[in-house]
Design a protein around this motif. Structure first.
Motif, PDB file in Angstrom:
ATOM      1  N   ASN A   1      -7.647  91.486  34.737  1.00  0.00           N
ATOM      2  CA  ASN A   1      -8.303  90.486  35.296  1.00  0.00           C
ATOM      3  C   ASN A   1      -7.805  89.016  34.919  1.00  0.00           C
ATOM      4  O   ASN A   1      -8.458  88.173  34.699  1.00  0.00           O
ATOM      5  CB  ASN A   1      -9.660  90.619  34.830  1.00  0.00           C
ATOM      6  N   PRO A   2      -6.724  88.740  35.337  1.00  0.00           N
ATOM      7  CA  PRO A   2      -6.218  87.270  35.272  1.00  0.00           C
ATOM      8  C   PRO A   2      -6.859  86.467  36.411  1.00  0.00           C
ATOM      9  O   PRO A   2      -7.292  87.076  37.263  1.00  0.00           O
ATOM     10  CB  PRO A   2      -4.789  87.378  35.677  1.00  0.00           C
ATOM     11  N   GLN A   3      -7.127  85.228  35.874  1.00  0.00           N
ATOM     12  CA  GLN A   3      -7.768  84.406  36.873  1.00  0.00           C
ATOM     13  C   GLN A   3      -7.412  84.269  38.038  1.00  0.00           C
ATOM     14  O   GLN A   3      -7.684  84.385  39.207  1.00  0.00           O
ATOM     15  CB  GLN A   3      -8.192  83.194  36.125  1.00  0.00           C
ATOM     16  N   ILE A   4      -5.863  84.147  38.279  1.00  0.00           N
ATOM     17  CA  ILE A   4      -5.178  84.121  39.428  1.00  0.00           C
ATOM     18  C   ILE A   4      -4.093  85.142  39.351  1.00  0.00           C
ATOM     19  O   ILE A   4      -3.489  85.101  38.087  1.00  0.00           O
ATOM     20  CB  ILE A   4      -4.298  82.889  39.602  1.00  0.00           C
ATOM     21  N   PRO A   5      -3.666  86.349  39.976  1.00  0.00           N
ATOM     22  CA  PRO A   5      -2.588  87.231  40.020  1.00  0.00           C
ATOM     23  C   PRO A   5      -1.366  86.554  39.765  1.00  0.00           C
ATOM     24  O   PRO A   5      -0.707  85.635  40.329  1.00  0.00           O
ATOM     25  CB  PRO A   5      -2.789  87.829  41.307  1.00  0.00           C
ATOM     26  N   LEU A   6      -0.655  87.086  38.734  1.00  0.00           N
ATOM     27  CA  LEU A   6       0.682  86.540  38.463  1.00  0.00           C
ATOM     28  C   LEU A   6       1.774  86.512  39.625  1.00  0.00           C
ATOM     29  O   LEU A   6       2.248  85.609  40.001  1.00  0.00           O
ATOM     30  CB  LEU A   6       1.362  87.478  37.322  1.00  0.00           C
ATOM     31  N   GLU A   7       1.553  87.520  40.577  1.00  0.00           N
ATOM     32  CA  GLU A   7       2.556  87.598  41.793  1.00  0.00           C
ATOM     33  C   GLU A   7       2.180  86.451  42.280  1.00  0.00           C
ATOM     34  O   GLU A   7       3.273  85.847  43.070  1.00  0.00           O
ATOM     35  CB  GLU A   7       2.272  88.782  42.451  1.00  0.00           C
ATOM     36  N   LEU A   8       0.781  86.153  42.778  1.00  0.00           N
ATOM     37  CA  LEU A   8       0.507  84.964  43.471  1.00  0.00           C
ATOM     38  C   LEU A   8       1.072  83.559  42.717  1.00  0.00           C
ATOM     39  O   LEU A   8       1.822  82.737  43.533  1.00  0.00           O
ATOM     40  CB  LEU A   8      -0.846  84.846  43.846  1.00  0.00           C
TER      41      LEU A   8
END
Lengths: 196, 196
Positions: free
Chosen positions: A3-10
């Motif tokens: 559950n990262p705040q913003i996805p790493l890929e993005l």
DNA sequence: CGGTTCCTTGAGGATGATCAACGAGGGTGG
DNA sequence: CCACCCTCGTTGATCATCCTCAAGGAACCG
């Protein structure tokens, strides 16, 4: 990272860079102006202040997946506290302008941040009222409750110094108070470890 | 009302209702679940907690145009503090669902709230560090600074009791400390009124 | 085994809390 | 205009909690 705040890929598509810190290293300092959006990839950080006499006050801990230091970034103010690696850890960061761009281009993420900020305020209000105006044992109980996960008695993974820094007390006071609470069966101490 | 968080006309199109409160009346209480979005139309409110011994802690004041009590609304949690009319005043409110609808349908307003929440966190972090771990005179100075508008010496429109509630001190302590600060020329007291 | 970090204890001290009165000023109604 | 009340400010005495300082002890890690 769950559950990262913003996805790493993005984040990566917006030019994110990764950086490792050794336990104790400073990520940013009180009074600096923010330049980046940060997220914990692994490990954890501590946000804290130091007063005139060198006594520390811990504002909070941020774990894997969590973002930190966003409020000053959003309002163009200096950091009110410093961030330090609490363990060896890794962060991912994107420059300020890119972060704003992400918010613009992803309404759902912007909304998530609104909810996140609301949660943080709620948290801080609760913490404030549990510390200010309260006796030592009450402060410690509030701390233990907030960092407890389940209902079972569990090991508290904080040193007495860390509890002191969070509750605005002194180590010796924490030690003596905890001893007292153990005597009153409000918690257990085995092998110097606290179970609550 | 200058710079209201959400324009009144807009709130009205979403079914807002107005309500007057006399000084001292409770608008909502700690531990209740929120049902409305609130905004101060005129006058002001105080958000506060009361501890076991009946001692009060003031979380903050909200003036005309400002919204209050939104964080619990946004995250579906109980109010961590109570809201009381600080003067005779008027509020405007819309039901929870309508508020969410406004956020959905007005991206700019949603963004404004994100900024607002960020500002609140920044504020609370600053206040916490200025109170916890600090001596009486430092706490009072921090309070005075935060409620001061200009650079000139100005009248502080708070009673000693109010300063005490905000700083986590006792009235007598505030009185004695202020007297001391006056002696040290850190502020002025004329006719029982504080100038800083 | 040596070093480092964390925990512990006791003695003494200080800051702020508590308790109990009393003073001052402003507003209201007779 | 005066008496009364109510809120706010003030003061002194005493107390309690928590802090400070100083010295060790225990546990853990390489």
């Amino acid at each position: 990272m769950k559950n990262p705040q913003i996805p790493l890929e993005l984040l990566i598509t917006y030019g994110a860079t990764f950086k490792e810190y050794q336990k104790g290293e400073i990520i940013f300092s009180e009074n600096e102006y923010p330049n980046y959006y940060f997220q914990v990839v692994s490990g954890s950080i501590k946000m804290f202040n130091t007063n005139d006499e060198g006594k520390e006050f811990t504002q909070g801990y941020f774990l894997r997946g969590q973002s930190f230091g966003e409020p000053p970034l959003l309002i163009n103010e200096r950091y009110p506290a410093s961030a330090m690696a609490f363990q060896n850890m890794e962060v991912v960061r994107v420059p300020k302008q890119k972060f704003f761009q992400i918010l613009e281009e992803h309404p759902q993420i912007q909304k998530d941040f609104l909810i996140l900020m609301a949660r943080r305020i709620h948290n801080k209000a609760t913490t404030s009222k549990d510390i200010i105006n309260q006796k030592a044992d009450f402060r410690i109980k509030a701390f233990l409750n907030s960092y407890k996960k389940g209902d079972e008695k569990e090991l508290i993974p904080f040193t007495r110094q860390e509890i002191a820094n969070f509750t605005g007390l002194r180590v010796e006071t924490v030690i003596r108070t905890i001893k007292n609470m153990a005597k009153k069966k409000q918690l257990e101490v085995r092998d110097h470890k606290i179970y609550y």
